[in-house]
Design a protein around this motif. Structure first.
Motif, PDB file in Angstrom:
ATOM      1  N   GLN A  46       0.843  -1.186   0.000  1.00 39.31           N
ATOM      2  CA  GLN A  46       0.000   0.000   0.000  1.00 39.31           C
ATOM      3  C   GLN A  46       0.880   1.238   0.000  1.00 39.31           C
ATOM      4  OE1 GLN A  46      -2.769  -0.298   3.236  1.00 39.31           O
ATOM      5  NE2 GLN A  46      -4.317  -0.988   1.797  1.00 39.31           N
ATOM      6  N   ARG A  48       2.463   4.672   0.953  1.00 39.66           N
ATOM      7  CA  ARG A  48       2.649   5.246   2.286  1.00 39.66           C
ATOM      8  C   ARG A  48       3.127   6.679   2.157  1.00 39.66           C
ATOM      9  NH1 ARG A  48       2.464   0.629   5.384  1.00 39.66           N
ATOM     10  NH2 ARG A  48       3.082   1.619   7.318  1.00 39.66           N
ATOM     11  N   ASP A  69      -4.446  10.925  10.120  1.00 34.89           N
ATOM     12  CA  ASP A  69      -3.968  10.386   8.839  1.00 34.89           C
ATOM     13  C   ASP A  69      -4.989  10.664   7.726  1.00 34.89           C
ATOM     14  OD1 ASP A  69      -5.962   8.472   8.880  1.00 34.89           O
ATOM     15  OD2 ASP A  69      -4.626   6.767   9.160  1.00 34.89           O
ATOM     16  N   GLU A 158       4.819   7.476   9.744  1.00 33.81           N
ATOM     17  CA  GLU A 158       4.559   6.858   8.437  1.00 33.81           C
ATOM     18  C   GLU A 158       3.183   6.205   8.457  1.00 33.81           C
ATOM     19  OE1 GLU A 158       7.770   4.452   6.700  1.00 33.81           O
ATOM     20  OE2 GLU A 158       6.187   3.071   6.092  1.00 33.81           O
ATOM     21  N   THR A 160      -0.348   4.745   5.905  1.00 31.50           N
ATOM     22  CA  THR A 160      -0.769   4.280   4.584  1.00 31.50           C
ATOM     23  C   THR A 160      -1.721   5.309   3.979  1.00 31.50           C
ATOM     24  OG1 THR A 160      -2.566   3.041   5.567  1.00 31.50           O
ATOM     25  CG2 THR A 160      -0.555   1.832   5.104  1.00 31.50           C
TER      26      THR A 160
END
Ligand code: FES
Length: 167
Positions: A46, A48, A69, A158, A160
């Motif tokens: 995926q 990122r 996110d 980090e 996705t």
């Protein structure tokens, strides 16, 4: 001797129908098998991205900051002392979503624990469930990797990228 084309017609159609049927079965079962294998071992990673959290100076030891996110999930980034010379080792980025029934947890700096108000779920600073329903079910908070840019002291999480921003 030539064979009569009229007599061979039905036989050819039978062979053709058999070939098409076998091809259809192979394609159908092959696609199903391929999808199942991809479910077991995803081939595509995926996409990122790094979310900026703040600078080391803005995040003193014992502090916590929440970032969101691209999917709207809140991530709590907390800082403990960590290893000398490795500021990234003191950071933990954990999902604020309780793995029990999805309530938002909050950081209690005095107890150094995450508390879920819905059913009194308690997690330690590493996101490990230590009491309440999440502990009984063995469900911990989801963790995200943290990076610290040594050149300027910027801290990133980090995450996705999905939905309208990616796959
Ligand atoms: S939703 Fe968090 S303990 Fe139930």
């Amino acid at each position: 001797m030539h064979e009569c084309p009229i007599e061979n017609g039905p036989r050819r159609r039978g062979v053709l129908a058999t070939v098409l049927m076998i091809g259809g079965l192979v394609a159908g079962y092959g696609t199903g098998l391929w999808n199942f294998l991809q479910y077991l071992v995803p081939l595509r990673r995926q996409p990122r991205t790094d979310l900026f959290v703040g600078t080391l100076a803005e995040l003193p030891v014992g502090s916590s900051r929440t970032v969101v996110d691209p999917q709207g999930q809140k991530i709590a980034v907390t800082r403990t002392a960590g290893a000398a010379g490795d500021p990234a080792s003191g950071f933990k980025a954990l999902s604020s979503i309780c793995p029990h029934l999805g309530c938002n947890v909050h950081w209690d700096g005095g107890r150094s624990q995450f508390i879920c108000p819905c059913h009194n779920g308690v997690f330690d600073a590493n996101g490990t469930a230590i009491s309440g329903p999440p502990a009984a079910e063995g469900k911990n908070l989801k963790e995200f990797p943290v990076k610290v840019d040594a050149r300027n002291g910027w801290v990133f999480v980090e995450v996705t990228v999905r939905g309208r921003y990616g796959v």
